[in-house]
Design an enzyme around this catalytic site. Structure first.
Site, mmCIF file in Angstrom:
data_model
loop_
_atom_site.group_PDB
_atom_site.id
_atom_site.type_symbol
_atom_site.label_atom_id
_atom_site.label_comp_id
_atom_site.label_asym_id
_atom_site.label_seq_id
_atom_site.Cartn_x
_atom_site.Cartn_y
_atom_site.Cartn_z
ATOM 1 N N GLY A 71 41.155 -21.475 6.101
ATOM 2 C CA GLY A 71 42.041 -20.355 6.373
ATOM 3 C C GLY A 71 43.425 -20.517 5.772
ATOM 4 O O GLY A 71 44.028 -19.553 5.281
ATOM 5 N N THR A 72 43.951 -21.734 5.793
ATOM 6 C CA THR A 72 45.284 -21.974 5.248
ATOM 7 C C THR A 72 45.346 -21.660 3.757
ATOM 8 O O THR A 72 46.278 -20.995 3.284
ATOM 9 C CB THR A 72 45.711 -23.436 5.496
ATOM 10 O OG1 THR A 72 45.893 -23.627 6.906
ATOM 11 C CG2 THR A 72 47.010 -23.761 4.777
ATOM 12 N N ASN A 152 46.651 -16.887 17.630
ATOM 13 C CA ASN A 152 45.923 -18.100 17.991
ATOM 14 C C ASN A 152 46.463 -18.770 19.249
ATOM 15 O O ASN A 152 45.766 -19.556 19.883
ATOM 16 C CB ASN A 152 45.965 -19.102 16.830
ATOM 17 C CG ASN A 152 47.364 -19.311 16.289
ATOM 18 O OD1 ASN A 152 47.979 -18.369 15.776
ATOM 19 N ND2 ASN A 152 47.864 -20.521 16.398
ATOM 20 N N GLN A 180 41.370 -16.256 13.507
ATOM 21 C CA GLN A 180 41.119 -16.388 14.938
ATOM 22 C C GLN A 180 40.228 -15.272 15.486
ATOM 23 O O GLN A 180 39.585 -15.436 16.529
ATOM 24 C CB GLN A 180 42.446 -16.411 15.695
ATOM 25 C CG GLN A 180 42.408 -17.176 16.991
ATOM 26 C CD GLN A 180 41.986 -18.611 16.825
ATOM 27 O OE1 GLN A 180 40.950 -19.018 17.343
ATOM 28 N NE2 GLN A 180 42.755 -19.390 16.086
ATOM 29 N N SER A 200 37.793 -18.363 8.264
ATOM 30 C CA SER A 200 37.578 -19.812 8.278
ATOM 31 C C SER A 200 36.277 -20.149 8.984
ATOM 32 O O SER A 200 35.900 -19.508 9.972
ATOM 33 C CB SER A 200 38.749 -20.511 8.973
ATOM 34 O OG SER A 200 38.572 -21.910 8.963
ATOM 35 N N HIS A 202 35.343 -23.207 10.493
ATOM 36 C CA HIS A 202 35.300 -24.092 11.659
ATOM 37 C C HIS A 202 35.752 -23.438 12.957
ATOM 38 O O HIS A 202 35.757 -24.069 14.011
ATOM 39 C CB HIS A 202 36.093 -25.380 11.399
ATOM 40 C CG HIS A 202 37.588 -25.209 11.408
ATOM 41 N ND1 HIS A 202 38.358 -25.572 12.478
ATOM 42 C CD2 HIS A 202 38.432 -24.754 10.464
ATOM 43 C CE1 HIS A 202 39.632 -25.341 12.204
ATOM 44 N NE2 HIS A 202 39.695 -24.841 10.981
ATOM 45 N N THR A 237 35.400 -27.161 -8.361
ATOM 46 C CA THR A 237 34.009 -27.139 -7.911
ATOM 47 C C THR A 237 33.938 -26.858 -6.416
ATOM 48 O O THR A 237 34.648 -27.475 -5.621
ATOM 49 C CB THR A 237 33.329 -28.492 -8.207
ATOM 50 O OG1 THR A 237 33.408 -28.749 -9.612
ATOM 51 C CG2 THR A 237 31.877 -28.479 -7.757
ATOM 52 N N CYS A 326 48.094 -26.442 14.133
ATOM 53 C CA CYS A 326 48.777 -26.800 12.890
ATOM 54 C C CYS A 326 50.234 -27.182 13.117
ATOM 55 O O CYS A 326 50.928 -27.548 12.180
ATOM 56 C CB CYS A 326 48.696 -25.639 11.898
ATOM 57 S SG CYS A 326 47.008 -25.317 11.338
#
Length: 344
Positions: A71-72, A152, A180, A200, A202, A237, A326
């Site tokens: 996401g970042t 979040n 989120q 994202s 995870h 890659t 974060c």
């Protein structure tokens, strides 16, 4: 000792089916998707299968999905990529909210140093952007508006569809950090009217190291990492192991009745809050329960120091967070709660 994990906005455990998919890929595949031989072809097929699943979750086209490391990076590519492209045309005005994720705010700081004018929209006491302030501050040369789908820390849900309507006939690109919100709310990019959306893996029981940026066909942007991959907008890659896990996690979302699941979780959360309120009547609620993510509950315990409470709960086997994962290493007050007018 029994352990209770209550930090799902930080990260989620790997779903068993996702783990199985990753193991199957690792046992049989290792090709570079850019290679022309059969090993590369099989890797490309898996990559495009994952892209299709991600696209389906937000009702986008496969061709509109760019893979990132999370996401970042997706946020950085959207803000810096679109901002710098527009800046070359003399459009250096950006609108955002003061409660965005740190990865958004840091990118805005970078652009400010490059001569961009960044204005923050007013929010109400629930942490929701005031639409009339957007209409007031929107300028003819505004290049980008970036507002998150849901916060979040507090779970507050923004009026993304309404913002999309306001921007429909404007030249500004509309970016939404939906990291989120994925899996917890409807994220149809066409209904919402967004031009870019960050996602994202995870946060939805997928692996870390995989993310995506939805980019509407009409959007013009510069790459952060030059290269031929991902339409020349994200070189390097691809992390195939994480991408196939991301695709499987999105596939699981497509099989799930999200609304039914969120109602179940909301009932659990609200019941939990009422029980805490009865036991500790002095606690303060920062989450707007009627328009927030069902899984999120942000509370203040005025009589207790946050770090001590966190460590005490951890020693008892209960994992919670003091704020954004974060920035949780910082002892500074939450920028989200501060913007909402809460005092430490």
């Amino acid at each position: 000792m029994r352990q209770v994990y209550l930090d799902y906005n930080s990260t989620t455990p790997l779903a068993p089916k996702v783990k199985k998919k990753i193991e199957e890929y690792m046992n049989g595949q290792f090709g570079n998707p850019s290679s022309l031989h059969s090993f590369g072809l099989r890797a490309r097929e898996e990559r495009e299968w994952a892209r299709e699943k991600v696209a389906q979750v937000i009702s986008a086209k496969d061709s509109e999905i760019l893979f990132t490391s999370g996401g970042t990076e997706a946020n950085a590519l959207a803000i810096l990529g679109v901002g710098r492209k527009a800046g070359k045309e003399g459009r250096k005005h950006i609108l955002s909210s003061p409660i965005e994720h740190p990865s958004i705010l840091k990118c805005l700081e970078v652009l400010q140093k490059e001569g961009f004018q960044v204005e923050f929209l007013r929010i109400n006491q629930d942490g929701v952007v005031q639409l009339e302030d957007l209409e007031k501050k929107l300028l003819p040369h505004t290049a980008l508006v970036t507002v998150m789908a849901a916060n979040n820390e507090t779970g507050a849900i923004q009026a993304i569809q309404e913002i999309g309507r306001i921007l429909k006939d404007h030249s500004a690109c509309f970016h939404c950090d939906a990291v989120q919100g994925l899996g917890k709310m409807d994220l149809d990019v066409n209904m919402l009217g967004v031009d870019l959306m960050s996602l994202s893996s995870h946060k939805i029981y997928g692996p870390m190291g995989a993310g995506a940026l939805y980019v509407r066909k009409s959007v013009k942007m510069d790459p952060l990492i030059p290269g031929h991959q991902e339409k020349g907008l994200r070189g390097g890659t691809e992390n195939m192991i994480s991408l196939v896990g991301f695709g499987e996690a999105c596939g699981l979302l497509l099989e799930k009745d999200i609304h039914k699941e969120q109602r179940r979780i909301r009932d659990l959360r609200d019941g939990f809050y009422q029980a805490l309120k009865e036991r500790f009547p002095f606690i303060r609620l920062n989450t707007p329960l009627d328009h927030s993510l069902a899984n999120t509950l942000n509370l203040e315990f005025p009589r207790w120091e946050g770090e001590r409470l966190l460590f005490a709960l951890d020693m008892a086997g209960i994992a919670v967070s003091l704020g954004s994962a974060c920035s949780s290493g910082s002892l500074s007050p939450s920028h989200v709660l501060t913007a909402m007018g809460r005092t430490p």
